[in-house]
Scaffold this motif. Sequence first.
Motif, PDB file in Angstrom:
ATOM      1  N   LEU A 192     -35.265  -6.616 -12.869  1.00 49.11           N
ATOM      2  CA  LEU A 192     -34.034  -7.214 -13.388  1.00 49.11           C
ATOM      3  C   LEU A 192     -33.128  -6.149 -13.983  1.00 49.11           C
ATOM      4  O   LEU A 192     -31.908  -6.146 -13.752  1.00 49.11           O
ATOM      5  CB  LEU A 192     -34.378  -8.268 -14.449  1.00 49.11           C
ATOM      6  N   LEU A 225     -28.139  -9.450 -11.144  1.00 41.10           N
ATOM      7  CA  LEU A 225     -29.367  -9.924 -11.792  1.00 41.10           C
ATOM      8  C   LEU A 225     -30.157 -10.826 -10.858  1.00 41.10           C
ATOM      9  O   LEU A 225     -31.394 -10.811 -10.856  1.00 41.10           O
ATOM     10  CB  LEU A 225     -29.021 -10.665 -13.085  1.00 41.10           C
ATOM     11  N   GLY A 247     -31.978  -8.562  -8.573  1.00 36.53           N
ATOM     12  CA  GLY A 247     -33.134  -7.992  -9.261  1.00 36.53           C
ATOM     13  C   GLY A 247     -34.243  -9.005  -9.436  1.00 36.53           C
ATOM     14  O   GLY A 247     -35.430  -8.672  -9.309  1.00 36.53           O
ATOM     15  N   LEU A 248     -33.862 -10.263  -9.712  1.00 34.99           N
ATOM     16  CA  LEU A 248     -34.856 -11.333  -9.842  1.00 34.99           C
ATOM     17  C   LEU A 248     -35.577 -11.557  -8.523  1.00 34.99           C
ATOM     18  O   LEU A 248     -36.801 -11.755  -8.504  1.00 34.99           O
ATOM     19  CB  LEU A 248     -34.165 -12.617 -10.299  1.00 34.99           C
TER      20      LEU A 248
END
Length: 345
Positions: free
Chosen positions: A224, A112, A115-116
């Motif tokens: 995300l 995550l 993805g952020l």
Amino acid sequence: MMKFKLFWPLLVLLLILSVNLFFDPKFFIIEVKNGHLTGSIIDILNRGAPLMLISLGMTLVIATKGIDLGVGSVVAMSGAIAAMTVSQSTGISGDSLVPLFTAIAFALGLSLLAGLWNGILVSRIGIQPIVATLILMVAGRGIAQLITNGQITTIYYEPYSFIGGGYLFMLPFSIFIVVAVLCLALFLTRRTSIGLFIESVGSNPEASRLAGINSKNIILMVYLFSGFCAGIGGLILSSNVASADGNNAGLWYELDAILAVVIGGTSLMGGRFFLMGTVVGALIIQSLTTTIYSIGIPPETNLVVKAIVVLIVCLLQSPDFRKKVLGRMKRTKQLSKNDKGVTLS
């Protein structure tokens, strides 16, 4: 029937699977061994699970007119940190599930975060998606190797092996993971307004902004989700082989995921997307890989054959191509009739 958007992908999938019958008459046979189902079809579903997951995340990214080249590296990072977490959990009983949940939490947390990172670079800073995600594609694999100290980390932990190698209700557990993520994605994109927002941003981000849609948040959200899917794919992949290889794990998965999305009917220009089509596209790629190995074609030609099949599917899906081919066939047929009429007269 010809207008059914999954017609051509399903037809190609059926043809690829049918080819195996000439080399293995038992290809479609599914048997029960040791309390669970076995067979080539089950193997394709099991081995294709990571690609299906990664492709689902890639679908939503491409729907916003973006691209995520870092998913393969996220797979490597996810598997690496999960493997290191499990291997360093010394002094804990082998029946304890604490290392399992800790490894999953760290792996998904890092995914995550990746993805952020991509989402911020694209949505907030305004870097082109292909450039922003290329950064993680290069750096992420280096991070995975740093986590594992450049070594292949072997995992000896039965609960972790269940993620990619276990069975539930006689089927591989990885299939249930894919179905759960697919259902979540379908619910969010087809039962809520999120899907409409994604298609709106991909079609015309400026018009979406003027309509009151926060396109930056939508773009951040899809990256995300892409990182989340790649993280789960990394867990399944590392669990299935009981090891983590920061150098080779998830290698070229980003390209296979893009191909699966395109085969499934989602345009790289953004807008409309088809999650079920993406699943079929991923199954085509995995079936093609399995077929190449099973019929004895040299593995070196895998990428060439895969590229040819993808090109054929894309051409069959193209309305302009079909219109030109059918138009040329009609003109040829008409000229043949005219020539026949002149000859008879």
